[in-house]
Design a protein around this motif. Structure first.
Motif, PDB file in Angstrom:
ATOM      1  N   ILE A   1       0.842  -1.196   0.000  1.00 14.26           N
ATOM      2  CA  ILE A   1       0.000   0.000   0.000  1.00 14.26           C
ATOM      3  C   ILE A   1       0.875   1.242   0.000  1.00 14.26           C
ATOM      4  O   ILE A   1       1.888   1.313   0.704  1.00 14.26           O
ATOM      5  CB  ILE A   1      -0.922   0.020   1.230  1.00 14.26           C
ATOM      6  N   GLY A   2       0.471   2.222  -0.806  1.00 10.20           N
ATOM      7  CA  GLY A   2       1.035   3.567  -0.731  1.00 10.20           C
ATOM      8  C   GLY A   2      -0.060   4.531  -0.322  1.00 10.20           C
ATOM      9  O   GLY A   2      -1.205   4.401  -0.754  1.00 10.20           O
ATOM     10  N   TRP A   3       0.283   5.519   0.505  1.00  9.08           N
ATOM     11  CA  TRP A   3      -0.735   6.410   1.068  1.00  9.08           C
ATOM     12  C   TRP A   3      -0.183   7.827   1.185  1.00  9.08           C
ATOM     13  O   TRP A   3       0.914   8.040   1.716  1.00  9.08           O
ATOM     14  CB  TRP A   3      -1.147   5.892   2.440  1.00  9.08           C
ATOM     15  N   ASP A   4      -0.931   8.786   0.658  1.00  5.45           N
ATOM     16  CA  ASP A   4      -0.609  10.201   0.842  1.00  5.45           C
ATOM     17  C   ASP A   4      -1.773  10.863   1.561  1.00  5.45           C
ATOM     18  O   ASP A   4      -2.924  10.715   1.143  1.00  5.45           O
ATOM     19  CB  ASP A   4      -0.346  10.885  -0.503  1.00  5.45           C
TER      20      ASP A   4
ATOM     21  N   ASP B   1       8.463  10.164   6.364  1.00  2.74           N
ATOM     22  CA  ASP B   1       8.544  11.618   6.447  1.00  2.74           C
ATOM     23  C   ASP B   1       9.024  12.118   5.087  1.00  2.74           C
ATOM     24  O   ASP B   1      10.153  11.820   4.679  1.00  2.74           O
ATOM     25  CB  ASP B   1       9.517  12.024   7.557  1.00  2.74           C
ATOM     26  N   ILE B   2       8.167  12.826   4.384  1.00  8.44           N
ATOM     27  CA  ILE B   2       8.492  13.256   3.021  1.00  8.44           C
ATOM     28  C   ILE B   2       9.426  14.460   3.089  1.00  8.44           C
ATOM     29  O   ILE B   2       9.006  15.592   3.297  1.00  8.44           O
ATOM     30  CB  ILE B   2       7.210  13.590   2.235  1.00  8.44           C
TER      31      ILE B   2
ATOM     32  N   PRO C   1      14.164  16.006  -8.030  1.00 14.45           N
ATOM     33  CA  PRO C   1      12.783  15.880  -8.545  1.00 14.45           C
ATOM     34  C   PRO C   1      11.784  15.866  -7.395  1.00 14.45           C
ATOM     35  O   PRO C   1      11.881  15.047  -6.473  1.00 14.45           O
ATOM     36  CB  PRO C   1      12.806  14.543  -9.287  1.00 14.45           C
ATOM     37  N   LYS C   2      10.799  16.761  -7.456  1.00 15.85           N
ATOM     38  CA  LYS C   2       9.820  16.869  -6.381  1.00 15.85           C
ATOM     39  C   LYS C   2       8.590  17.608  -6.893  1.00 15.85           C
ATOM     40  O   LYS C   2       8.570  18.092  -8.033  1.00 15.85           O
ATOM     41  CB  LYS C   2      10.412  17.619  -5.184  1.00 15.85           C
ATOM     42  N   LEU C   3       7.585  17.721  -6.040  1.00 16.32           N
ATOM     43  CA  LEU C   3       6.403  18.500  -6.381  1.00 16.32           C
ATOM     44  C   LEU C   3       6.653  19.974  -6.054  1.00 16.32           C
ATOM     45  O   LEU C   3       7.058  20.294  -4.937  1.00 16.32           O
ATOM     46  CB  LEU C   3       5.184  18.010  -5.599  1.00 16.32           C
ATOM     47  N   PRO C   4       6.414  20.862  -6.994  1.00 19.95           N
ATOM     48  CA  PRO C   4       6.541  22.294  -6.696  1.00 19.95           C
ATOM     49  C   PRO C   4       5.388  22.763  -5.817  1.00 19.95           C
ATOM     50  O   PRO C   4       4.380  22.077  -5.673  1.00 19.95           O
ATOM     51  CB  PRO C   4       6.482  22.948  -8.078  1.00 19.95           C
TER      52      PRO C   4
ATOM     53  N   ILE D   1       2.239  11.280  -5.121  1.00 13.69           N
ATOM     54  CA  ILE D   1       2.957  10.823  -3.933  1.00 13.69           C
ATOM     55  C   ILE D   1       2.492   9.439  -3.520  1.00 13.69           C
ATOM     56  O   ILE D   1       3.301   8.580  -3.138  1.00 13.69           O
ATOM     57  CB  ILE D   1       2.777  11.828  -2.777  1.00 13.69           C
ATOM     58  N   ALA D   2       1.185   9.178  -3.594  1.00 10.03           N
ATOM     59  CA  ALA D   2       0.674   7.856  -3.234  1.00 10.03           C
ATOM     60  C   ALA D   2       1.270   6.777  -4.134  1.00 10.03           C
ATOM     61  O   ALA D   2       1.605   5.673  -3.667  1.00 10.03           O
ATOM     62  CB  ALA D   2      -0.849   7.840  -3.328  1.00 10.03           C
ATOM     63  N   LEU D   3       1.428   7.060  -5.419  1.00 13.19           N
ATOM     64  CA  LEU D   3       1.986   6.079  -6.337  1.00 13.19           C
ATOM     65  C   LEU D   3       3.478   5.857  -6.084  1.00 13.19           C
ATOM     66  O   LEU D   3       3.969   4.731  -6.182  1.00 13.19           O
ATOM     67  CB  LEU D   3       1.748   6.515  -7.782  1.00 13.19           C
ATOM     68  N   VAL D   4       4.200   6.923  -5.768  1.00 13.36           N
ATOM     69  CA  VAL D   4       5.616   6.759  -5.405  1.00 13.36           C
ATOM     70  C   VAL D   4       5.724   5.900  -4.148  1.00 13.36           C
ATOM     71  O   VAL D   4       6.576   5.009  -4.050  1.00 13.36           O
ATOM     72  CB  VAL D   4       6.293   8.122  -5.193  1.00 13.36           C
TER      73      VAL D   4
END
Length: 262
Positions: free
Chosen positions: A77-80, A162-163, A206-209, A228-231
């Motif tokens: 599972i991935g979760w954001d 922790d992102i 590489p990240k979200l702006p 983020i959930a998919l990563v």
């Protein structure tokens, strides 16, 4: 990664998507994206009524999808997490025999209190076949749900993430490599594609702006919610692969050979 800029001194394209729409769409396939949204009055409804309605929702929409999952393949599972400005996104992932990480469906939640989100997350996690790993956003308000998962499933399954800038630097290159190798597949959806296309290389990472985009399905802004959930799901699947291999090694039959036998 970045070989043209590094070796041939070619300038990087400023503002270019880290993945690119063509690469993203090549990894998409027909699968459901379930969106559950509630307004501000939802939290005023008694807890038992909310729980009952959510359980019915899960039985109606999730049970058929969960029943269709392969029973012998590892799942993760991935979760954001999101509560007010952003959505929470749940991405289960099947590690297939051919090593493709397939996300059979996505769940997006908007306007749900923490305990209602945990109700849905727990419903999925408790029913996943061969559930080996979960990578959960534990930053800020998301820490409560990640903690509930840790209590329910234990530290061997739950990774509270922790992102940080370091996390982006470690996870994003592997995530893009999965796209380039064609070993990841997830639902074909306009909002999902736009979330992933939002990823940019910023100061080399590489990240979200810090920008939000318009949703194609509602008036609520998005901040790369599904990305983020998919990563997280892909990261969890890599850990699940290692854990499944260790489990297979431990459970393999021990064959004793008599050295004196002929």
């Amino acid at each position: 990664e970045g070989v043209r800029e590094e070796l041939y001194c070619e300038p990087a394209r400023v503002g270019a998507s880290y993945l690119g729409r063509t690469l993203i769409e090549a990894c998409m396939y027909t699968a459901p994206v379930l969106r559950i949204e509630r307004d501000e009055g939802w939290i005023s409804i008694p807890q038992w009524e909310r729980s009952e309605e959510l359980h019915e929702w899960c039985e109606t929409f999730l049970d058929p999808l969960l029943a269709a999952l392969p029973k012998t393949q590892p799942h993760s599972i991935g979760w954001d997490f999101g509560r007010y400005a952003d959505r929470s996104v749940l991405a289960p992932c099947t590690l297939e025999q051919n090593l493709v990480r397939r996300v059979p469906f996505l769940i997006e939640m908007q306007g749900l209190p923490h305990n209602d989100q945990w109700t849905i997350l727990a419903y999925v996690g408790d029913r996943l076949p061969c559930f080996f790993r979960a990578c959960l956003d534990a930053g800020g308000n998301g820490s409560w749900i990640a903690e509930q998962a840790l209590i329910a499933w234990g530290p061997d399954i739950v990774d509270q993430v922790d992102i940080t800038l370091r996390w982006y630097a470690e996870q994003m290159p592997a995530f893009r490599e999965a796209h380039e190798r064609g070993i990841i597949a997830y639902p074909r959806d306009l909002d999902v594609r736009n979330d992933l296309a939002l990823i940019r290389r910023i100061d080399g990472v590489p990240k979200l702006p810090k920008v939000r985009t318009d949703s194609a399905t509602s008036g609520v802004k998005r901040h790369g919610d599904a990305a983020i959930a998919l990563v997280m799901a892909y990261s969890a699947s890599r850990e699940a692969e290692a854990e499944a291999a260790r489990w297979d090694a431990l459970s393999a039959p021990v064959i004793t050979v008599d050295p004196w036998s002929t």
